[in-house]
Enzyme design. Structure first.
Site, mmCIF file in Angstrom:
data_model
loop_
_atom_site.group_PDB
_atom_site.id
_atom_site.type_symbol
_atom_site.label_atom_id
_atom_site.label_comp_id
_atom_site.label_asym_id
_atom_site.label_seq_id
_atom_site.Cartn_x
_atom_site.Cartn_y
_atom_site.Cartn_z
ATOM 1 N N LYS A 112 27.302 -36.043 -55.233
ATOM 2 C CA LYS A 112 26.454 -36.070 -53.961
ATOM 3 C C LYS A 112 25.565 -37.046 -53.781
ATOM 4 O O LYS A 112 25.364 -37.713 -52.671
ATOM 5 C CB LYS A 112 25.898 -34.614 -53.999
ATOM 6 N N ASP A 156 22.957 -28.405 -46.743
ATOM 7 C CA ASP A 156 22.522 -27.281 -47.701
ATOM 8 C C ASP A 156 21.196 -26.912 -47.111
ATOM 9 O O ASP A 156 20.787 -25.463 -47.185
ATOM 10 C CB ASP A 156 22.175 -27.719 -49.087
HETATM 11 P P1 NAP Z 1 20.694 -28.829 -60.890
HETATM 12 O O1 NAP Z 1 20.237 -29.917 -59.918
HETATM 13 O O2 NAP Z 1 21.185 -29.092 -62.197
HETATM 14 O O3 NAP Z 1 19.330 -27.974 -61.175
HETATM 15 C C1 NAP Z 1 19.283 -26.951 -62.158
HETATM 16 C C2 NAP Z 1 18.145 -26.171 -62.143
HETATM 17 O O4 NAP Z 1 17.932 -25.021 -62.748
HETATM 18 C C3 NAP Z 1 16.738 -26.856 -62.551
HETATM 19 O O5 NAP Z 1 15.537 -26.555 -61.735
HETATM 20 C C4 NAP Z 1 16.745 -26.404 -63.996
HETATM 21 O O6 NAP Z 1 15.368 -26.278 -64.459
HETATM 22 C C5 NAP Z 1 17.124 -25.018 -63.867
HETATM 23 N N1 NAP Z 1 17.577 -24.260 -65.175
HETATM 24 C C6 NAP Z 1 18.883 -24.348 -65.597
HETATM 25 N N2 NAP Z 1 18.904 -23.729 -66.307
HETATM 26 C C7 NAP Z 1 17.758 -22.809 -66.630
HETATM 27 C C8 NAP Z 1 17.337 -21.853 -67.311
HETATM 28 N N3 NAP Z 1 18.167 -21.078 -68.413
HETATM 29 N N4 NAP Z 1 16.252 -21.095 -66.962
HETATM 30 C C9 NAP Z 1 15.521 -21.380 -66.156
HETATM 31 N N5 NAP Z 1 15.760 -22.757 -65.180
HETATM 32 C C10 NAP Z 1 16.890 -23.221 -65.501
HETATM 33 O O7 NAP Z 1 21.440 -27.614 -60.114
HETATM 34 P P2 NAP Z 1 21.659 -27.381 -58.587
HETATM 35 O O8 NAP Z 1 22.694 -28.343 -57.831
HETATM 36 O O9 NAP Z 1 20.195 -27.279 -57.843
HETATM 37 O O10 NAP Z 1 22.218 -26.132 -58.497
HETATM 38 C C11 NAP Z 1 21.666 -24.908 -58.926
HETATM 39 C C12 NAP Z 1 22.519 -23.537 -58.562
HETATM 40 O O11 NAP Z 1 22.557 -23.499 -57.171
HETATM 41 C C13 NAP Z 1 23.938 -23.603 -59.078
HETATM 42 O O12 NAP Z 1 24.269 -22.449 -59.626
HETATM 43 C C14 NAP Z 1 24.777 -23.958 -58.028
HETATM 44 O O13 NAP Z 1 26.106 -23.587 -58.014
HETATM 45 C C15 NAP Z 1 23.996 -23.160 -57.002
HETATM 46 N N6 NAP Z 1 23.989 -23.605 -55.397
HETATM 47 C C16 NAP Z 1 24.533 -22.792 -54.429
HETATM 48 C C17 NAP Z 1 24.722 -23.270 -53.229
HETATM 49 C C18 NAP Z 1 25.087 -22.261 -52.244
HETATM 50 O O14 NAP Z 1 25.854 -22.575 -51.232
HETATM 51 N N7 NAP Z 1 25.035 -20.888 -52.370
HETATM 52 C C19 NAP Z 1 24.525 -24.417 -52.649
HETATM 53 C C20 NAP Z 1 24.095 -25.444 -53.764
HETATM 54 C C21 NAP Z 1 24.158 -25.094 -55.161
HETATM 55 P P3 NAP Z 1 14.879 -27.851 -65.236
HETATM 56 O O15 NAP Z 1 14.751 -28.760 -64.407
HETATM 57 O O16 NAP Z 1 13.610 -27.460 -65.998
HETATM 58 O O17 NAP Z 1 16.138 -28.097 -66.060
#
Ligand code: NAP
Length: 289
Positions: free
Chosen positions: A67, A103
């Protein structure tokens, strides 16, 4: 000529985008159209995208891990992509590569469809996470004119960075940051909590928060959609909270992409997000086991 679009990422087999877009292609009887899933090896993104353009693709959805590269490659971007530093949609127009981030309208439309279009104004929201998706949610909540967003993240510095960025875009919402240790305080007067962390996703540990701190009528949204009923949503439903799962955001973020890819065939119209589409996606998720 076939109207071609695709989703690109690495890996890509897990993506629900082909199911979504092919559903709409069938529903709107678009002839000679295809929507493919294309794996791109890291390190080859730019050359593959340029080749897809040369092959006549109208555009592509972009997923992990490209992205940010998509944003950098685009000649023109919208404000949502600029705020996120990431594009999940690129398309080709008059020699330019256009980058957008859908998004933000995705979570906005999902929340409005589930909770009512004016329901969020003036409310206190807890946002868990400060990664890419949480950025989109924070921006969307600010645009929906919520009263306060408390952004709690494992690493607080990322929540602080997010607030510094979002502040540059104006808006009246009060913005607070903290870690998950601040959950009990933040939860008490939350009207809605949104999980935008990857905790609770298949293969990841569940979120370590105690939802008993929430008021009985608080709403709980989880944007993770694999599994659809995350441990957080399961517990929230068992306690009687209204829940909103991640399929709403997924469907609503796809709609503007489809509109762009098949603009001519759709005569500019946005495809509809319906209960039948949701059922098709749930079936696709089930088929994967
Ligand atoms: P990302 O940029 O990798 O961010 C991950 C986030 O999760 C960070 O804030 C991280 O905290 C936190 N985290 C990871 N493991 C954790 C744990 N065990 N306990 C607490 N916090 C934790 O990922 P992203 O792209 O934002 O995606 C996040 C989720 O959203 C994914 O599951 C993705 O599939 C979903 N998503 C869904 C949609 C939809 O259309 N429904 C769209 C986009 C994303 P730290 O910063 O402290 O590491």
């Amino acid at each position: 000529m076939v109207a071609r679009a695709a989703v690109v990422g690495w890996p890509i087999a897990h993506s629900l985008s082909p199911t979504l877009h092919r559903y709409w292609i069938n529903q709107y009887h678009i002839q000679d159209a295809s929507y493919e899933a294309i794996a791109i090896q890291p390190g080859t993104f730019k050359q593959r995208i340029l080749r897809l353009r040369d092959q006549g693709f109208r555009g592509v959805n972009v997923t992990i891990p490209f992205k940010e590269e998509a944003f950098a490659l685009a000649d023109k971007t919208d404000s949502a992509a600029q705020f996120s530093g990431a594009a999940n949609l690129i398309f080709f127009s008059q020699g330019d590569i256009i980058g957008r981030n859908t998004d933000i309208p995705g979570i906005q439309d999902s929340l409005m469809q589930s909770l009512g279009s004016a329901a969020l104004g003036g409310r206190n929201i807890v946002l868990l996470g400060a990664g890419g998706a949480a950025r989109a949610v924070a921006y969307a909540l600010q645009a929906l004119k919520v009263a306060r967003i408390s952004i709690l993240n494992r690493h607080r510095n990322r929540a602080d960075e997010l607030v510094a960025d979002i502040t540059r875009y104006g808006g009246d919402s009060e913005l607070r940051t903290g870690t998950l240790l601040d959950w009990p305080d933040a939860a008490r007067d939350a009207w809605l909590v949104v999980n935008a962390t990857s905790a609770g996703m298949t293969g990841h540990p569940p979120l370590e928060i105690d939802i008993r701190f929430l008021a009985a009528d608080a709403r709980v949204c989880d944007i993770v959609y694999n599994p659809l009923m995350t441990p957080l949503l399961r517990e929230a439903a068992a306690r009687g909270h209204k829940i909103i799962d991640g399929l709403g955001m997924l469907m609503h973020q796809a709609a503007p992409s489809f509109q762009v890819f098949f603009y001519k065939e759709m005569q500019g119209k946005m495809p509809e997000v319906t209960a039948a589409l949701r059922t098709a996606l749930i079936e696709a998720l089930r088929a994967r086991g």
